[in-house]
Enzyme design. Structure first.
Site, short mmCIF file in Angstrom:
data_model
loop_
_atom_site.label_atom_id
_atom_site.label_comp_id
_atom_site.label_asym_id
_atom_site.label_seq_id
_atom_site.Cartn_x
_atom_site.Cartn_y
_atom_site.Cartn_z
N ASN A 64 16.76 -35.15 30.97
CA ASN A 64 18.01 -34.45 30.66
C ASN A 64 19.16 -35.42 30.91
O ASN A 64 18.99 -36.42 31.62
CB ASN A 64 18.12 -33.13 31.46
CG ASN A 64 18.43 -33.34 32.92
OD1 ASN A 64 19.43 -33.96 33.28
ND2 ASN A 64 17.56 -32.82 33.80
N ASN A 92 11.50 -23.19 37.41
CA ASN A 92 10.97 -23.38 36.06
C ASN A 92 9.49 -23.00 35.90
O ASN A 92 8.92 -23.19 34.83
CB ASN A 92 11.15 -24.84 35.62
CG ASN A 92 12.61 -25.23 35.51
OD1 ASN A 92 13.09 -26.10 36.23
ND2 ASN A 92 13.34 -24.59 34.63
N HIS A 105 19.50 -25.74 30.12
CA HIS A 105 18.83 -24.51 30.57
C HIS A 105 19.92 -23.44 30.69
O HIS A 105 21.05 -23.76 31.08
CB HIS A 105 18.23 -24.69 31.97
CG HIS A 105 16.86 -25.31 32.02
ND1 HIS A 105 16.49 -26.19 33.03
CD2 HIS A 105 15.77 -25.14 31.24
CE1 HIS A 105 15.23 -26.55 32.85
NE2 HIS A 105 14.76 -25.93 31.77
N CYS A 119 18.15 -23.67 40.46
CA CYS A 119 16.95 -24.37 39.98
C CYS A 119 15.91 -24.52 41.09
O CYS A 119 14.73 -24.73 40.81
CB CYS A 119 17.27 -25.77 39.50
SG CYS A 119 18.55 -25.89 38.28
#
Ligand code: ARG
Length: 286
Positions: A43, A90, A186, A281
Protein backbone atom coordinates in the site's frame (compact mmCIF):
# COMPACT_ATOMS: atom_id res chain seq x y z
CA UNK A 1 -24.56 -8.48 25.43
CA UNK A 2 -23.90 -10.32 28.67
CA UNK A 3 -22.32 -8.47 31.54
CA UNK A 4 -23.91 -5.12 30.81
CA UNK A 5 -26.53 -3.67 33.07
CA UNK A 6 -29.99 -3.00 31.65
CA UNK A 7 -30.56 0.48 30.30
CA UNK A 8 -33.01 2.48 32.38
CA UNK A 9 -35.28 5.22 31.05
CA UNK A 10 -33.33 7.88 32.94
CA UNK A 11 -30.15 7.03 31.04
CA UNK A 12 -31.65 8.85 28.10
CA UNK A 13 -31.23 8.55 24.35
CA UNK A 14 -27.54 9.22 24.28
CA UNK A 15 -26.74 6.20 26.40
CA UNK A 16 -28.98 3.95 24.36
CA UNK A 17 -27.37 5.23 21.20
CA UNK A 18 -23.79 4.73 22.26
CA UNK A 19 -24.60 1.31 23.63
CA UNK A 20 -25.35 0.03 20.16
CA UNK A 21 -21.65 -0.27 19.35
CA UNK A 22 -20.86 -1.73 22.77
CA UNK A 23 -23.41 -4.44 22.12
CA UNK A 24 -21.48 -5.43 19.01
CA UNK A 25 -18.25 -5.61 20.95
CA UNK A 26 -18.27 -8.19 23.71
CA UNK A 27 -14.54 -8.81 23.13
CA UNK A 28 -11.78 -8.25 20.61
CA UNK A 29 -8.78 -10.15 19.27
CA UNK A 30 -5.29 -8.66 18.91
CA UNK A 31 -1.92 -10.02 17.72
CA UNK A 32 1.21 -8.73 19.50
CA UNK A 33 3.79 -6.97 17.25
CA UNK A 34 6.66 -9.35 18.03
CA UNK A 35 7.52 -9.92 14.34
CA UNK A 36 6.04 -6.68 13.00
CA UNK A 37 8.17 -4.85 10.43
CA UNK A 38 7.90 -3.28 7.00
CA UNK A 39 9.27 -5.88 4.63
CA UNK A 40 7.34 -5.28 1.41
CA UNK A 41 5.18 -2.67 -0.23
CA UNK A 42 1.51 -3.39 -0.81
CA UNK A 43 0.00 0.00 0.00
CA UNK A 44 1.21 3.57 -0.62
CA UNK A 45 2.06 4.17 3.06
CA UNK A 46 4.52 1.34 3.50
CA UNK A 47 8.11 2.34 4.13
CA UNK A 48 10.64 3.18 6.82
CA UNK A 49 12.12 1.14 9.62
CA UNK A 50 9.94 0.02 12.50
CA UNK A 51 11.23 0.61 16.01
CA UNK A 52 10.03 -2.71 17.46
CA UNK A 53 10.17 -1.81 21.19
CA UNK A 54 8.29 1.39 20.40
CA UNK A 55 5.70 -0.55 18.39
CA UNK A 56 5.25 -2.88 21.37
CA UNK A 57 4.69 0.08 23.72
CA UNK A 58 2.16 1.64 21.34
CA UNK A 59 0.36 -1.70 21.01
CA UNK A 60 0.31 -2.13 24.82
CA UNK A 61 -1.14 1.37 25.23
CA UNK A 62 -3.86 0.65 22.67
CA UNK A 63 -4.70 -2.60 24.43
CA UNK A 64 -4.93 -0.78 27.77
CA UNK A 65 -7.18 1.92 26.26
CA UNK A 66 -9.53 -0.77 24.89
CA UNK A 67 -9.65 -2.61 28.21
CA UNK A 68 -10.18 0.64 30.09
CA UNK A 69 -13.11 1.46 27.82
CA UNK A 70 -14.64 -1.84 28.93
CA UNK A 71 -13.84 -4.54 26.38
CA UNK A 72 -11.68 -7.59 27.14
CA UNK A 73 -8.80 -8.32 24.74
CA UNK A 74 -7.86 -11.83 23.64
CA UNK A 75 -4.60 -12.48 21.83
CA UNK A 76 -3.41 -14.76 19.08
CA UNK A 77 0.29 -15.75 18.86
CA UNK A 78 2.15 -13.97 16.04
CA UNK A 79 4.10 -15.94 13.46
CA UNK A 80 7.66 -15.10 12.38
CA UNK A 81 7.78 -14.16 8.70
CA UNK A 82 4.23 -12.73 8.63
CA UNK A 83 4.98 -9.08 9.54
CA UNK A 84 1.45 -7.77 8.85
CA UNK A 85 -0.27 -10.37 11.03
CA UNK A 86 -0.48 -7.68 13.69
CA UNK A 87 -3.33 -6.26 11.53
CA UNK A 88 -5.66 -9.07 12.59
CA UNK A 89 -8.67 -6.95 11.71
CA UNK A 90 -8.18 -8.23 8.15
CA UNK A 91 -8.74 -11.88 9.14
CA UNK A 92 -12.49 -11.96 8.54
CA UNK A 93 -15.83 -10.46 9.51
CA UNK A 94 -17.59 -11.85 12.55
CA UNK A 95 -21.37 -11.96 12.89
CA UNK A 96 -22.64 -13.65 16.06
CA UNK A 97 -20.97 -17.04 16.08
CA UNK A 98 -20.16 -17.00 12.38
CA UNK A 99 -17.13 -15.67 10.60
CA UNK A 100 -16.62 -15.11 6.89
CA UNK A 101 -12.92 -15.76 6.34
CA UNK A 102 -10.64 -13.46 4.38
CA UNK A 103 -8.87 -14.07 1.12
CA UNK A 104 -6.05 -11.56 0.78
CA UNK A 105 -5.45 -9.70 -2.48
CA UNK A 106 -1.64 -9.80 -2.10
CA UNK A 107 0.40 -12.98 -1.83
CA UNK A 108 2.50 -11.30 0.90
CA UNK A 109 -0.41 -11.66 3.33
CA UNK A 110 -1.97 -14.92 2.16
CA UNK A 111 0.15 -16.95 4.59
CA UNK A 112 -1.79 -15.41 7.46
CA UNK A 113 -5.07 -17.04 6.41
CA UNK A 114 -4.36 -20.55 7.77
CA UNK A 115 -3.47 -19.17 11.21
CA UNK A 116 -6.69 -17.20 11.47
CA UNK A 117 -8.78 -20.18 10.34
CA UNK A 118 -7.10 -22.36 12.95
CA UNK A 119 -7.89 -19.81 15.67
CA UNK A 120 -11.52 -19.43 14.53
CA UNK A 121 -11.92 -23.23 14.59
CA UNK A 122 -10.37 -23.60 18.03
CA UNK A 123 -12.60 -20.86 19.34
CA UNK A 124 -15.83 -22.39 18.12
CA UNK A 125 -16.69 -20.13 15.19
CA UNK A 126 -18.79 -21.38 12.30
CA UNK A 127 -16.46 -20.55 9.39
CA UNK A 128 -17.92 -19.47 6.05
CA UNK A 129 -16.30 -18.54 2.76
CA UNK A 130 -13.82 -21.43 2.44
CA UNK A 131 -14.82 -22.02 -1.21
CA UNK A 132 -14.89 -18.37 -2.20
CA UNK A 133 -12.51 -17.33 -4.98
CA UNK A 134 -13.13 -13.62 -4.38
CA UNK A 135 -10.81 -11.30 -2.50
CA UNK A 136 -12.03 -10.11 0.86
CA UNK A 137 -10.02 -8.37 3.60
CA UNK A 138 -12.32 -8.77 6.58
CA UNK A 139 -12.83 -5.95 9.06
CA UNK A 140 -10.57 -3.68 7.02
CA UNK A 141 -13.36 -3.36 4.47
CA UNK A 142 -16.50 -4.62 6.20
CA UNK A 143 -17.99 -3.32 9.43
CA UNK A 144 -21.29 -3.45 11.26
CA UNK A 145 -22.54 -0.14 12.68
CA UNK A 146 -25.51 -1.98 14.19
CA UNK A 147 -26.45 -5.66 13.94
CA UNK A 148 -28.67 -4.75 10.95
CA UNK A 149 -26.26 -2.67 8.87
CA UNK A 150 -23.08 -3.85 7.22
CA UNK A 151 -20.88 -1.21 5.59
CA UNK A 152 -19.20 -3.01 2.73
CA UNK A 153 -16.07 -1.44 1.25
CA UNK A 154 -14.78 -2.67 -2.11
CA UNK A 155 -12.21 -1.75 -4.72
CA UNK A 156 -8.48 -1.98 -3.96
CA UNK A 157 -8.57 -5.07 -1.72
CA UNK A 158 -12.07 -6.55 -1.64
CA UNK A 159 -14.17 -7.70 -4.60
CA UNK A 160 -17.68 -6.23 -4.63
CA UNK A 161 -19.34 -9.57 -5.47
CA UNK A 162 -18.13 -11.23 -2.25
CA UNK A 163 -20.84 -9.35 -0.34
CA UNK A 164 -23.52 -11.51 -1.99
CA UNK A 165 -21.99 -14.44 -0.10
CA UNK A 166 -21.40 -12.47 3.10
CA UNK A 167 -25.08 -11.45 3.14
CA UNK A 168 -25.87 -15.09 3.94
CA UNK A 169 -24.26 -14.72 7.39
CA UNK A 170 -27.50 -13.27 8.73
CA UNK A 171 -30.30 -10.76 8.32
CA UNK A 172 -28.83 -7.31 7.72
CA UNK A 173 -28.65 -4.58 5.12
CA UNK A 174 -25.44 -4.37 3.09
CA UNK A 175 -24.39 -0.87 2.08
CA UNK A 176 -21.83 -1.12 -0.72
CA UNK A 177 -19.11 1.54 -0.36
CA UNK A 178 -16.90 2.20 -3.36
CA UNK A 179 -13.35 3.30 -2.50
CA UNK A 180 -11.87 5.82 -4.92
CA UNK A 181 -8.37 6.80 -3.71
CA UNK A 182 -5.24 4.59 -3.58
CA UNK A 183 -4.15 5.97 -0.18
CA UNK A 184 -7.46 4.94 1.37
CA UNK A 185 -7.32 1.34 0.28
CA UNK A 186 -9.49 -0.15 3.05
CA UNK A 187 -12.84 1.19 4.24
CA UNK A 188 -11.48 1.60 7.78
CA UNK A 189 -8.87 4.10 6.55
CA UNK A 190 -11.60 6.63 5.66
CA UNK A 191 -14.80 5.66 7.50
CA UNK A 192 -15.59 4.96 11.13
CA UNK A 193 -19.16 4.52 12.39
CA UNK A 194 -19.60 5.67 15.99
CA UNK A 195 -23.33 5.12 16.45
CA UNK A 196 -26.41 4.41 14.31
CA UNK A 197 -26.47 7.89 12.77
CA UNK A 198 -22.93 9.20 13.27
CA UNK A 199 -19.64 8.37 11.57
CA UNK A 200 -16.28 9.95 10.94
CA UNK A 201 -15.54 9.99 7.23
CA UNK A 202 -13.20 11.41 4.61
CA UNK A 203 -15.53 12.22 1.69
CA UNK A 204 -12.90 12.40 -1.14
CA UNK A 205 -12.10 8.73 -0.56
CA UNK A 206 -15.47 7.61 -1.94
CA UNK A 207 -17.28 7.54 -5.27
CA UNK A 208 -20.06 10.07 -5.65
CA UNK A 209 -22.75 7.40 -5.40
CA UNK A 210 -21.30 6.17 -2.09
CA UNK A 211 -21.01 9.71 -0.74
CA UNK A 212 -24.72 10.24 -1.43
CA UNK A 213 -25.75 6.96 0.11
CA UNK A 214 -23.72 7.60 3.27
CA UNK A 215 -25.16 11.10 3.63
CA UNK A 216 -28.71 9.78 3.42
CA UNK A 217 -28.17 6.97 5.89
CA UNK A 218 -26.04 8.87 8.41
CA UNK A 219 -27.53 12.28 9.24
CA UNK A 220 -24.71 13.07 11.69
CA UNK A 221 -21.69 12.41 9.49
CA UNK A 222 -18.53 14.18 10.64
CA UNK A 223 -16.20 15.00 7.73
CA UNK A 224 -12.51 15.10 8.59
CA UNK A 225 -9.81 17.24 6.94
CA UNK A 226 -7.00 16.13 4.60
CA UNK A 227 -4.53 16.46 7.49
CA UNK A 228 -6.67 14.28 9.74
CA UNK A 229 -7.20 11.72 6.98
CA UNK A 230 -3.44 11.52 6.49
CA UNK A 231 -3.03 11.00 10.25
CA UNK A 232 -5.43 8.03 9.88
CA UNK A 233 -7.99 9.60 12.22
CA UNK A 234 -10.78 7.46 10.72
CA UNK A 235 -8.90 4.34 11.76
CA UNK A 236 -10.56 4.54 15.16
CA UNK A 237 -12.46 2.16 17.42
CA UNK A 238 -15.64 3.05 19.26
CA UNK A 239 -16.36 1.35 22.56
CA UNK A 240 -19.52 2.61 24.18
CA UNK A 241 -18.89 6.35 24.71
CA UNK A 242 -15.19 6.31 23.87
CA UNK A 243 -13.62 6.82 20.47
CA UNK A 244 -10.02 5.58 20.42
CA UNK A 245 -8.20 7.27 17.55
CA UNK A 246 -4.64 7.83 16.38
CA UNK A 247 -3.15 11.20 17.37
CA UNK A 248 -3.89 14.06 14.98
CA UNK A 249 -7.62 14.46 15.50
CA UNK A 250 -8.63 18.15 15.25
CA UNK A 251 -10.20 20.04 18.14
CA UNK A 252 -13.23 20.68 15.95
CA UNK A 253 -13.75 16.96 15.38
CA UNK A 254 -13.34 16.23 19.09
CA UNK A 255 -16.02 18.86 19.80
CA UNK A 256 -18.40 17.37 17.25
CA UNK A 257 -17.97 13.94 18.80
CA UNK A 258 -18.47 15.41 22.23
CA UNK A 259 -21.78 16.97 21.08
CA UNK A 260 -22.86 13.45 20.14
CA UNK A 261 -21.91 12.15 23.59
CA UNK A 262 -18.47 10.71 22.90
CA UNK A 263 -15.08 11.32 24.46
CA UNK A 264 -11.86 10.78 22.52
CA UNK A 265 -8.75 8.90 23.61
CA UNK A 266 -5.73 9.37 21.34
CA UNK A 267 -3.09 6.67 20.88
CA UNK A 268 0.24 7.21 19.16
CA UNK A 269 0.33 4.73 16.26
CA UNK A 270 3.42 6.08 14.46
CA UNK A 271 5.13 2.68 14.08
CA UNK A 272 2.03 0.99 12.62
CA UNK A 273 1.44 3.88 10.23
CA UNK A 274 4.72 2.88 8.55
CA UNK A 275 2.78 -0.16 7.32
CA UNK A 276 -0.42 1.79 6.56
CA UNK A 277 -2.37 0.84 9.67
CA UNK A 278 -3.47 2.20 13.06
CA UNK A 279 -5.90 1.53 15.94
CA UNK A 280 -8.78 -0.15 14.13
CA UNK A 281 -6.51 -2.30 11.92
CA UNK A 282 -4.96 -3.85 15.03
CA UNK A 283 -8.26 -5.17 16.38
CA UNK A 284 -10.72 -7.83 15.27
CA UNK A 285 -14.19 -7.30 16.69
CA UNK A 286 -15.56 -10.63 17.90
N1 ARG B 1 0.27 -3.43 5.54
C1 ARG B 1 -1.08 -3.89 5.69
C2 ARG B 1 -1.70 -4.12 4.32
O1 ARG B 1 -1.39 -3.39 3.42
C3 ARG B 1 -1.90 -2.90 6.48
C4 ARG B 1 -3.27 -3.38 6.79
C5 ARG B 1 -4.11 -2.34 7.47
N2 ARG B 1 -5.34 -2.89 7.89
C6 ARG B 1 -6.51 -2.26 7.84
N3 ARG B 1 -7.52 -2.81 8.41
N4 ARG B 1 -6.68 -1.13 7.20
O2 ARG B 1 -2.47 -5.02 4.12
Amino acid sequence: FKGETEVTESNGDRDKMSRAIGKLLPRVLMVPPKYFKVEYNINPWMGGVVDQPKAQRQWDDLRKAIEKAGVPVQTLEPVDGLPDMVFVCNSGIVHNNKVFQSKFRHKERQGEEQHYIKWFKENGFDIQGADSKLCFEGGGDACFSTPDTLWAGFGPRTDKAVYEQIAKLGKFDTVLCELALPNFYHLDTCFCPVDETTALWYPPAFSEKTRKEMSVRLPHLIAISDAEANAFVCNAITIRNTVISPIGIAKETVNKLSDRGFNVVECDMSEFMKAGGACQCLVLKL
